[in-house]
Write a protein that holds these residues in place. Structure first.
Motif, PDB file in Angstrom:
ATOM      1  N   GLY A 253       0.818  -1.215   0.000  1.00  0.00           N
ATOM      2  CA  GLY A 253       0.000   0.000   0.000  1.00  0.00           C
ATOM      3  C   GLY A 253       0.847   1.258   0.000  1.00  0.00           C
ATOM      4  N   MET A 254       1.899   1.272   0.824  1.00  0.00           N
ATOM      5  CA  MET A 254       2.756   2.449   0.873  1.00  0.00           C
ATOM      6  C   MET A 254       3.571   2.581  -0.410  1.00  0.00           C
ATOM      7  SD  MET A 254       3.456   5.123   2.610  1.00  0.00           S
ATOM      8  CE  MET A 254       2.787   4.759   4.252  1.00  0.00           C
ATOM      9  N   SER A 255       3.994   1.459  -0.981  1.00  0.00           N
ATOM     10  CA  SER A 255       4.741   1.502  -2.238  1.00  0.00           C
ATOM     11  C   SER A 255       3.911   2.119  -3.353  1.00  0.00           C
ATOM     12  CB  SER A 255       5.193   0.097  -2.636  1.00  0.00           C
ATOM     13  OG  SER A 255       6.086  -0.443  -1.682  1.00  0.00           O
ATOM     14  N   SER A 340       3.342  -2.320   9.989  1.00  0.00           N
ATOM     15  CA  SER A 340       3.295  -0.915   9.582  1.00  0.00           C
ATOM     16  C   SER A 340       4.329  -0.646   8.503  1.00  0.00           C
ATOM     17  CB  SER A 340       3.549   0.012  10.783  1.00  0.00           C
ATOM     18  OG  SER A 340       4.911  -0.025  11.148  1.00  0.00           O
ATOM     19  N   ALA A 341       4.075   0.388   7.746  1.00  0.00           N
ATOM     20  CA  ALA A 341       5.022   0.914   6.763  1.00  0.00           C
ATOM     21  C   ALA A 341       4.989   2.432   6.876  1.00  0.00           C
ATOM     22  CB  ALA A 341       4.656   0.462   5.353  1.00  0.00           C
ATOM     23  N   LYS A 342       6.174   3.010   7.007  1.00  0.00           N
ATOM     24  CA  LYS A 342       6.271   4.467   7.161  1.00  0.00           C
ATOM     25  C   LYS A 342       7.117   5.058   6.042  1.00  0.00           C
ATOM     26  CE  LYS A 342       5.999   4.431  12.240  1.00  0.00           C
ATOM     27  NZ  LYS A 342       6.705   4.850  13.501  1.00  0.00           N
ATOM     28  N   ALA A 343       6.771   6.250   5.650  1.00  0.00           N
ATOM     29  CA  ALA A 343       7.547   6.978   4.648  1.00  0.00           C
ATOM     30  C   ALA A 343       7.661   8.439   5.067  1.00  0.00           C
ATOM     31  CB  ALA A 343       6.892   6.876   3.276  1.00  0.00           C
ATOM     32  N   VAL A 344       8.858   8.982   4.939  1.00  0.00           N
ATOM     33  CA  VAL A 344       9.093  10.396   5.210  1.00  0.00           C
ATOM     34  C   VAL A 344       9.155  11.128   3.877  1.00  0.00           C
ATOM     35  CG1 VAL A 344      10.727  12.089   6.121  1.00  0.00           C
ATOM     36  CG2 VAL A 344      10.287   9.968   7.381  1.00  0.00           C
ATOM     37  N   VAL A 345       8.395  12.191   3.752  1.00  0.00           N
ATOM     38  CA  VAL A 345       8.328  12.976   2.534  1.00  0.00           C
ATOM     39  C   VAL A 345       8.739  14.408   2.845  1.00  0.00           C
ATOM     40  CG1 VAL A 345       6.810  13.898   0.733  1.00  0.00           C
ATOM     41  CG2 VAL A 345       6.542  11.529   1.515  1.00  0.00           C
ATOM     42  N   VAL A 365      -2.773  12.858  -3.164  1.00  0.00           N
ATOM     43  CA  VAL A 365      -1.929  11.967  -3.958  1.00  0.00           C
ATOM     44  C   VAL A 365      -1.611  10.694  -3.182  1.00  0.00           C
ATOM     45  CG1 VAL A 365       0.356  11.692  -5.014  1.00  0.00           C
ATOM     46  CG2 VAL A 365      -0.923  13.814  -5.336  1.00  0.00           C
ATOM     47  N   ILE A 366      -1.181  10.855  -1.937  1.00  0.00           N
ATOM     48  CA  ILE A 366      -0.774   9.707  -1.125  1.00  0.00           C
ATOM     49  C   ILE A 366      -1.940   8.767  -0.844  1.00  0.00           C
ATOM     50  CG2 ILE A 366       0.036   9.030   1.168  1.00  0.00           C
ATOM     51  CD1 ILE A 366       2.310   9.916  -0.561  1.00  0.00           C
ATOM     52  N   THR A 367      -3.084   9.328  -0.529  1.00  0.00           N
ATOM     53  CA  THR A 367      -4.246   8.488  -0.176  1.00  0.00           C
ATOM     54  C   THR A 367      -5.098   8.122  -1.386  1.00  0.00           C
ATOM     55  OG1 THR A 367      -5.681  10.396   0.273  1.00  0.00           O
ATOM     56  CG2 THR A 367      -4.342   9.552   2.110  1.00  0.00           C
TER      57      THR A 367
END
Length: 476
Positions: A253-255, A340-345, A365-367
């Motif tokens: 999902g995060m990818s 969980s998967a986290k991303a810093v933008v 965009v992200i969601t």
């Protein structure tokens, strides 16, 4: 280009340091003032001022000692240390008190540096190396080149008996590399002791010249900078055994969300600083690139023009707000489904863009426009908006005059920095700031914040000469 310097008799380009580039037609020993500058620069560079183990207080004390030796009194300087190891040096050199005395000018440079691991570098990052035509060390450019130039220039002017017609304020500050933190020296001083730095205008980092084929090609002056902010996105799930995959794996999902972000472009927004940058740079280019730059300089947002320019990261960043993934973290075991998967933008917003609107676009965009509303969003710090410094006035005209004198034919290009400097805090305090140094670089070899940070030796001495002339002219 290869030349080596004996211990105390360094070789420099004789006739014109600015244009000697890759080879020296003539050589001469350094002048006494250049030699003194070298000593100051070396001392400052070799003081570790990283956040982890360093001390800007020690560096501030060392520079204070240099200035005391040059003839300044203790009453003209103060070291302000609101946090341990985070000292700032502020000097005020009083003007002549003439009937029409001008308002003060500010010389600002930070003396902290980013971290540097010895095992990653070819040499010790906190020992100044002099080889192959370069000074190499952490901080050799950012920002101890400018800080040591300011100290050297003021010491020289004091010893020569120069009397400024306006107050000259110099602030060597802490924690610029850590951004909007409480211990950021410039931000702290402007918030808690604004009277110390109040000035008509100021000089700081953020600009610099560009070399092409080893020769000065253009001289950038930073008059604006993009807004800095960072978001963390997280997608959570219940997890489970890796032998039983599910469709709700947070990594997938995060990818997918980051792939959408990578393909997304924020809208183009043109302001005077952007159009001026492209219009003044266009004559230095040729062919389609020159035509595209002229078009944008005239206000065009033609899709084909924008598409071609956007392929170059620097031009793309001038045209629009950018947000890019910089860190990812997911999972907890190789044989377990991630919980969980986290991303810093990290976002760099145009100073004339709306931060709330940028955040809204980013979230959409992200969601995927809310289709994946399980992705949460957290902002680390609000962006600091700051105004654009004016192109007109004594400061900018003086930069243009000296550039023409030292590098004939090299244009001065007003520039919006894509990075962040402490100038944003000063601009918000009503002080127009100009990022200018007279220091020229090959864009393909700019190692600021990187491994083996280095600067061409003759270019550094040339920069120091430019700063000397600039300060003297503005204070005469």
């Amino acid at each position: 280009m290869t030349f080596r310097f004996p211990a105390l008799r360094h070789i420099a380009c004789a006739a014109a340091l600015a244009t000697c580039g890759g080879a020296f037609a003539q050589t001469q020993t350094l002048t006494p003032q250049q030699q003194r500058f070298h000593e100051i620069y070396k001392e400052l560079v070799e003081i570790n001022t990283t956040h982890s183990v360093g001390s800007t207080t020690q560096a501030a004390q060392a520079m204070q000692a240099v200035l005391l030796k040059a003839g300044f009194s203790k009453d003209e300087m103060q070291i302000i240390e609101p946090f341990p190891r985070k000292g700032n040096l502020v000097l005020r050199w009083k003007g002549s008190g003439a009937k029409q005395q001008k308002q003060p000018m500010l010389l600002m440079a930070h003396i902290d540096v980013v971290e540097a691991k010895r095992e990653d570098w070819k040499t010790d990052p906190f020992k100044l190396q002099e080889s192959d035509g370069y000074f190499t060390a952490r901080g050799s450019i950012d920002d101890k080149a400018m800080a040591s130039s300011f100290v050297s220039v003021l010491a020289q002017l004091k010893q020569e008996g120069f009397q400024p017609t306006r107050d000259i304020i110099m602030a060597l500050t802490a924690d610029e590399e850590r951004g909007d933190v409480e211990s950021n020296g410039a931000m702290w001083l402007l918030k808690n002791k604004p009277e110390l730095l109040k000035a008509e205008f100021g000089i700081n980092e953020g600009g610099g010249g560009e070399l092409r084929d080893g020769k000065p090609n253009l001289h950038r002056v930073q008059i604006a900078e993009k807004l800095y902010t960072t978001y963390e996105f997280e997608l959570r799930d219940v997890g489970g055994h890796s032998s039983l995959p599910t469709a709700t794996n947070p990594i997938y999902g995060m990818s997918e969300a980051l792939a959408r972000l990578g393909a997304y472009r924020f809208p183009v927004m043109l302001a005077d600083v952007t159009k001026t940058y492209f219009s003044r740079t266009a004559p230095l280019m040729s062919g389609q690139l020159a035509e595209d730059m002229r078009a944008v300089g005239n206000g065009s947002t033609d899709a084909a023009v924008i598409e071609r320019l956007s392929k170059t990261p620097l031009y793309n960043a001038q045209l629009r707000t950018t947000c890019t993934a910089t860190m990812v973290n997911a999972g907890h075991a190789e044989n377990a489904l991630p919980q969980s998967a986290k991303a810093v933008v990290n976002c760099r917003m145009l100073p004339f863009d709306d931060p709330d609107n940028v955040e809204k676009q980013l979230k959409q965009v992200i969601t995927n426009n809310g289709a994946n509303d399980k992705i949460t969003m957290r902002q680390f710090a609000k962006p600091t908006r700051s105004p654009v410094s004016p192109l007109q006035g004594e400061m900018f005209s003086t930069i243009e005059t000296l550039t023409k004198e030292m590098w004939p034919g090299v244009p001065v290009i007003p520039f919006m920095s894509t990075g962040a400097t402490d100038s944003r805090f000063a601009r918000n305090a009503g002080i127009p700031m100009y990022g200018v140094s007279g220091l020229f670089f090959d864009p393909a070899d700019l190692r600021t914040h990187g491994l083996d940070e280095r600067v061409e030796i003759p270019r550094l001495y040339d920069s120091r000469e430019f700063i000397l002339k600039l300060v003297k002219k503005l204070a005469s």
